[in-house]
Write an enzyme that holds these catalytic residues in place. Structure first.
Site, PDB file in Angstrom:
ATOM      1  N   GLY A  28     -82.495  73.074 -10.755  1.00  0.00           N
ATOM      2  CA  GLY A  28     -82.876  72.077  -9.395  1.00  0.00           C
ATOM      3  C   GLY A  28     -81.947  73.231  -8.345  1.00  0.00           C
ATOM      4  CG  PHE A  71    -101.449  61.129 -14.626  1.00  0.00           C
ATOM      5  CD1 PHE A  71    -100.836  60.261 -14.760  1.00  0.00           C
ATOM      6  CD2 PHE A  71    -102.497  61.414 -15.188  1.00  0.00           C
ATOM      7  CE1 PHE A  71    -101.447  59.311 -15.640  1.00  0.00           C
ATOM      8  CE2 PHE A  71    -103.097  60.857 -16.054  1.00  0.00           C
ATOM      9  CZ  PHE A  71    -102.624  59.625 -16.627  1.00  0.00           C
ATOM     10  CE1 TYR A 126     -92.007  68.114  -5.003  1.00  0.00           C
ATOM     11  CE2 TYR A 126     -93.207  67.947  -6.945  1.00  0.00           C
ATOM     12  CZ  TYR A 126     -93.764  68.074  -5.609  1.00  0.00           C
ATOM     13  OH  TYR A 126     -94.551  67.750  -5.040  1.00  0.00           O
ATOM     14  CG  ASN A 165     -78.813  71.840 -15.791  1.00  0.00           C
ATOM     15  OD1 ASN A 165     -79.152  71.996 -14.661  1.00  0.00           O
ATOM     16  ND2 ASN A 165     -78.428  72.253 -17.368  1.00  0.00           N
ATOM     17  CE1 TYR A 170     -92.270  67.895 -19.721  1.00  0.00           C
ATOM     18  CE2 TYR A 170     -94.645  67.576 -19.778  1.00  0.00           C
ATOM     19  CZ  TYR A 170     -93.157  67.123 -18.889  1.00  0.00           C
ATOM     20  OH  TYR A 170     -93.273  66.215 -17.899  1.00  0.00           O
ATOM     21  CG  LEU A 181    -103.686  75.011  -9.064  1.00  0.00           C
ATOM     22  CD1 LEU A 181    -104.084  76.291  -9.771  1.00  0.00           C
ATOM     23  CD2 LEU A 181    -105.249  73.473  -9.283  1.00  0.00           C
TER      24      LEU A 181
HETATM   25  N1  UFG Z   1    -103.314  76.262 -13.134  1.00  0.00           N
HETATM   26  C1  UFG Z   1    -104.373  77.243 -12.997  1.00  0.00           C
HETATM   27  N2  UFG Z   1    -103.618  78.730 -12.746  1.00  0.00           N
HETATM   28  C2  UFG Z   1    -101.941  78.558 -12.333  1.00  0.00           C
HETATM   29  C3  UFG Z   1    -101.722  77.010 -12.964  1.00  0.00           C
HETATM   30  C4  UFG Z   1    -102.404  75.991 -13.363  1.00  0.00           C
HETATM   31  O1  UFG Z   1    -105.252  77.556 -13.828  1.00  0.00           O
HETATM   32  O2  UFG Z   1    -101.590  79.686 -11.953  1.00  0.00           O
HETATM   33  C5  UFG Z   1    -104.179  74.907 -13.533  1.00  0.00           C
HETATM   34  C6  UFG Z   1    -103.522  75.000 -15.070  1.00  0.00           C
HETATM   35  O3  UFG Z   1    -104.076  75.517 -16.572  1.00  0.00           O
HETATM   36  C7  UFG Z   1    -103.805  73.129 -15.032  1.00  0.00           C
HETATM   37  C8  UFG Z   1    -103.773  73.124 -13.937  1.00  0.00           C
HETATM   38  O4  UFG Z   1    -103.650  73.954 -12.875  1.00  0.00           O
HETATM   39  O5  UFG Z   1    -105.387  72.970 -15.477  1.00  0.00           O
HETATM   40  C9  UFG Z   1    -102.947  71.963 -13.297  1.00  0.00           C
HETATM   41  O6  UFG Z   1    -101.911  72.850 -13.894  1.00  0.00           O
HETATM   42  P1  UFG Z   1     -99.848  72.424 -13.270  1.00  0.00           P
HETATM   43  O7  UFG Z   1     -99.305  73.454 -14.225  1.00  0.00           O
HETATM   44  O8  UFG Z   1     -99.674  72.337 -12.220  1.00  0.00           O
HETATM   45  O9  UFG Z   1     -99.964  71.596 -14.057  1.00  0.00           O
HETATM   46  P2  UFG Z   1    -100.223  70.742 -15.639  1.00  0.00           P
HETATM   47  O10 UFG Z   1    -101.227  69.764 -14.955  1.00  0.00           O
HETATM   48  O11 UFG Z   1    -100.091  71.446 -16.222  1.00  0.00           O
HETATM   49  O12 UFG Z   1     -98.709  69.592 -15.607  1.00  0.00           O
HETATM   50  C10 UFG Z   1     -98.204  68.464 -14.904  1.00  0.00           C
HETATM   51  C11 UFG Z   1     -97.124  68.410 -15.534  1.00  0.00           C
HETATM   52  C12 UFG Z   1     -96.423  68.333 -15.900  1.00  0.00           C
HETATM   53  C13 UFG Z   1     -97.481  67.107 -16.504  1.00  0.00           C
HETATM   54  C14 UFG Z   1     -99.043  67.114 -16.979  1.00  0.00           C
HETATM   55  C15 UFG Z   1     -98.921  66.054 -16.945  1.00  0.00           C
HETATM   56  O13 UFG Z   1     -95.966  70.273 -14.694  1.00  0.00           O
HETATM   57  O14 UFG Z   1     -95.254  68.057 -16.335  1.00  0.00           O
HETATM   58  O15 UFG Z   1     -99.169  67.551 -15.534  1.00  0.00           O
HETATM   59  O16 UFG Z   1    -101.010  65.916 -16.376  1.00  0.00           O
HETATM   60  F1  UFG Z   1     -97.213  67.000 -18.251  1.00  0.00           F
END
Ligand code: UFG
Length: 328
Positions: A36, A168, A11, A32, A140, A189
């Protein structure tokens, strides 16, 4: 410049590849293709290489003389890392060590590394500056922090130069829809909200409504993927300037504004004109309540300015891209 992009079929790497190519740089993608996509490599050349395969990596460095490396390749899911920590340490940490070893062996001394807000753990202040206490709360984040330290040590031992970007929440897509977010399975999300909008059979689970935040859901700093890519261009240009051998500079990349899960859902409804079905679910393990960046250092030292800081614009681009994908 001739730049190696590990994970350039992914991405963020594919957006950086497009930007670097448009500025006349020669790019080689090492991927790899585990997560991707071959079709995301629309610029430069693709070498199918796994960073765990040292012999193939050596062949690549023997064949090409790179000016710099951008190291995007990694497993990236917080939840998966909690369930399968070994997978994350092996792939992310060992893979990076192999890359650094090859760079040293073949005399490539400049690296840009994709780190993460997850290295901060539970924030004591918001927005987070780079010198905030580090303390990941999931494997992670630990894997990325271990790589940061390895890079620092390689820089001081061997006179290499590095820029470490702590991303972020990367979001949005190329406004020309030539590349965008496509994880399989998708865990992030914004694409999950958009998929739930398109497919009424899906619902969006809100992971945790009892966090210490204004509406109880987690707050994140969403940063347009093209603005992330732009930081890499500035970063590599700064590494080409004379001096700085033996040092690794660290920069947060975010917009400095946090949005809750519910606010993201509302903004998506505005953009798409439709609301997804929503379910309350338990907290997802490894999630911090609030992660918001201070990117003042990046602005001050590299002159970075986000082109798309508004959440609605980020979601508009993500929505335009999502509609190029089949409904699932
Ligand atoms: N969330 C939901 N429902 C979902 C998916 C996510 O409620 O179906 C919430 C998560 O709990 C979180 C927020 O939405 O609170 C964002 O979640 P993401 O999975 O989109 O992203 P993350 O914050 O977990 O992780 C991302 C990157 C990581 C990085 C992190 C740092 O994927 O690589 O941001 O903030 F480490």
């Amino acid at each position: 410049m001739k730049i190696l992009l590990t994970g350039g079929a992914g991405y963020i790497g594919s957006h950086a590849n497009k930007l670097l190519s448009s500025r006349g740089h020669e790019t080689v993608v090492a991927d790899n293709l585990g997560r991707g996509h071959r079709e995301a490599v629309r610029w430069g050349r693709l070498a199918q290489v796994d960073l765990l395969d040292e012999a193939t990596l050596d062949k690549l460095f023997e064949a090409e003389k790179f000016d710099a490396v951008m190291h995007f390749a990694a497993l990236i899911f917080v939840g998966e890392s909690v369930k399968h920590p070994g997978r994350y340490y092996r792939n992310n940490v060992q893979g990076s060590l192999n890359l650094l070893r090859a760079m040293r062996k073949y005399g490539v001394g400049r690296i840009i590394f994709s780190s993460t807000a997850a290295v901060y753990g539970t924030p004591e202040t918001s927005p987070l500056p780079e010198d905030h206490t580090l303390g990941p709360i999931n494997p992670y984040g630990w894997s990325k922090l271990m790589i940061e330290q390895t890079i620092r040590d390689f820089c001081s031992a061997y006179g290499m130069k590095a820029v470490i970007f702590r991303y972020f929440n990367a979001a949005g897509a190329d406004p020309e829809r030539e590349t965008g977010e496509k994880h399989d399975p998708e865990n992030h999300l914004i694409p999950l909200v958009l998929k739930a909008v398109r497919n009424p059979a899906r619902s969006l689970k809100i992971f945790g409504s009892d966090y210490d935040t204004p509406d109880g859901t987690c707050v994140r700093d969403y940063i347009h993927v093209c603005d992330l890519a732009a930081s890499h261009l500035l970063g590599v240009e700064s590494l080409m300037e004379p001096g700085g051998e033996g040092t690794a500079r660290v920069y947060n990349v975010g917009n400095g504004e946090g949005f809750s899960v519910r606010e993201v859902i509302e903004a998506t409804a505005k953009v798409t004109g439709k609301k997804p079905r929503v379910e309350q679910a338990p907290r997802r393990s490894g999630d911090a309540a609030r992660l918001v960046a201070s990117s003042e250092k990046l602005k001050r030292e590299l002159g970075w300015r986000p082109e798309y800081p508004e959440l609605v614009k980020i979601i508009e681009h993500a929505w335009a891209w999502e509609q190029t994908l089949p409904v699932d």
